[in-house]
Design a protein around this motif. Structure first.
Motif, PDB file in Angstrom:
ATOM      1  N   UNK A  96       0.844  -1.180   0.000  1.00  0.00           N
ATOM      2  CA  UNK A  96       0.000   0.000   0.000  1.00  0.00           C
ATOM      3  C   UNK A  96       0.881   1.233   0.000  1.00  0.00           C
ATOM      4  N   UNK A  97       0.274   2.392  -0.145  1.00  0.00           N
ATOM      5  CA  UNK A  97       1.060   3.602  -0.323  1.00  0.00           C
ATOM      6  C   UNK A  97       1.310   4.290   1.017  1.00  0.00           C
ATOM      7  N   UNK A  98       2.477   4.956   1.137  1.00  0.00           N
ATOM      8  CA  UNK A  98       2.817   5.609   2.406  1.00  0.00           C
ATOM      9  C   UNK A  98       2.099   6.935   2.657  1.00  0.00           C
ATOM     10  N   UNK A  99       1.480   7.523   1.606  1.00  0.00           N
ATOM     11  CA  UNK A  99       0.849   8.829   1.796  1.00  0.00           C
ATOM     12  C   UNK A  99      -0.222   8.748   2.887  1.00  0.00           C
ATOM     13  N   UNK A 100      -0.332   9.813   3.691  1.00  0.00           N
ATOM     14  CA  UNK A 100      -1.416   9.930   4.681  1.00  0.00           C
ATOM     15  C   UNK A 100      -2.111  11.256   4.436  1.00  0.00           C
ATOM     16  N   UNK A 101      -3.286  11.181   3.798  1.00  0.00           N
ATOM     17  CA  UNK A 101      -3.980  12.414   3.417  1.00  0.00           C
ATOM     18  C   UNK A 101      -4.344  13.255   4.639  1.00  0.00           C
ATOM     19  N   UNK A 102      -4.731  12.585   5.724  1.00  0.00           N
ATOM     20  CA  UNK A 102      -5.137  13.357   6.905  1.00  0.00           C
ATOM     21  C   UNK A 102      -3.934  14.076   7.515  1.00  0.00           C
ATOM     22  N   UNK A 129       2.357  12.978  -4.127  1.00  0.00           N
ATOM     23  CA  UNK A 129       2.011  12.196  -5.322  1.00  0.00           C
ATOM     24  C   UNK A 129       3.220  11.561  -5.989  1.00  0.00           C
ATOM     25  N   UNK A 130       4.400  11.769  -5.444  1.00  0.00           N
ATOM     26  CA  UNK A 130       5.578  11.122  -6.009  1.00  0.00           C
ATOM     27  C   UNK A 130       5.796   9.799  -5.310  1.00  0.00           C
ATOM     28  N   UNK A 131       6.881   9.730  -4.539  1.00  0.00           N
ATOM     29  CA  UNK A 131       7.214   8.494  -3.832  1.00  0.00           C
ATOM     30  C   UNK A 131       6.168   8.111  -2.791  1.00  0.00           C
ATOM     31  N   UNK A 132       5.426   9.104  -2.295  1.00  0.00           N
ATOM     32  CA  UNK A 132       4.405   8.807  -1.284  1.00  0.00           C
ATOM     33  C   UNK A 132       3.223   8.048  -1.879  1.00  0.00           C
ATOM     34  N   UNK A 133       3.084   8.116  -3.219  1.00  0.00           N
ATOM     35  CA  UNK A 133       2.075   7.302  -3.893  1.00  0.00           C
ATOM     36  C   UNK A 133       0.661   7.828  -3.861  1.00  0.00           C
ATOM     37  N   UNK A 134       0.512   9.108  -3.506  1.00  0.00           N
ATOM     38  CA  UNK A 134      -0.833   9.671  -3.401  1.00  0.00           C
ATOM     39  C   UNK A 134      -1.403  10.096  -4.750  1.00  0.00           C
ATOM     40  N   UNK A 135      -2.680  10.481  -4.730  1.00  0.00           N
ATOM     41  CA  UNK A 135      -3.364  10.944  -5.936  1.00  0.00           C
ATOM     42  C   UNK A 135      -3.662  12.429  -5.799  1.00  0.00           C
ATOM     43  N   UNK A 136      -3.347  13.173  -6.851  1.00  0.00           N
ATOM     44  CA  UNK A 136      -3.533  14.623  -6.789  1.00  0.00           C
ATOM     45  C   UNK A 136      -5.011  14.986  -6.631  1.00  0.00           C
TER      46      UNK A 136
END
Length: 160
Positions: A96-102, A129-136
């Protein structure tokens, strides 16, 4: 909502325009600094990495953690905002992706009054949205609400 955000082709580590500028980017909560946009920052200034590593090293006695912000001055009119918005780093596809939107949301909320106090505009790559894997499409509304909603001008850079 989107009128506070402009998009430019270019390098967010070389922000354009006049006045005080804050370059915002997302860091992980492991204290790692070695891939992605941070390399562009470190090419220009040693201070953001040095400050980030010290902040992480001394985390027992400070506010380091998901959702925190560290502002580092690198030039008379340029600051770098280290936003902790990534949990760990991605080591395999299955994780899974490391990004944490909150956490990005919380960090942007903390950045807004500081940027306003500096009278700064905010400049960033497509954070998270790079290495963190999030979506813009998940990050942009947070930027619009937290920064744009506070009256800050934001420029997002797409590296050519």
């Amino acid at each position: 909502m989107g009128e506070m955000i402009s998009y430019l082709k270019g390098d967010a580590s070389a922000p354009q325009g006049k006045g005080v500028k804050v370059i915002a980017h997302v860091c992980n909560d492991l204290g790692g600094w070695g891939k992605g946009f941070v390399l562009a920052l470190s090419k220009r200034w040693p201070e953001p990495e040095r400050a980030f590593r010290k902040w992480h090293r001394e985390r027992a006695g400070n506010d380091f953690g998901l959702g925190a912000v560290q502002l580092v001055q690198v030039e008379p009119y340029v600051w770098v905002a280290n936003l902790v918005g990534q949990r760990g780093i991605r080591t395999s596809r299955s994780q899974g992706v490391p990004v944490r939107y909150e956490a990005i949301d919380a960090a942007l909320g903390r950045l807004a009054p500081q940027a306003l106090a500096l009278g700064a505009s905010v400049h960033m790559p497509r954070i998270g949205c790079g290495l963190a894997g999030g979506r813009w499409d998940r990050v942009e509304p947070l930027v619009a609400a937290r920064l744009g909603g506070a009256g800050l001008r934001v420029t997002v850079y797409d590296f050519d």
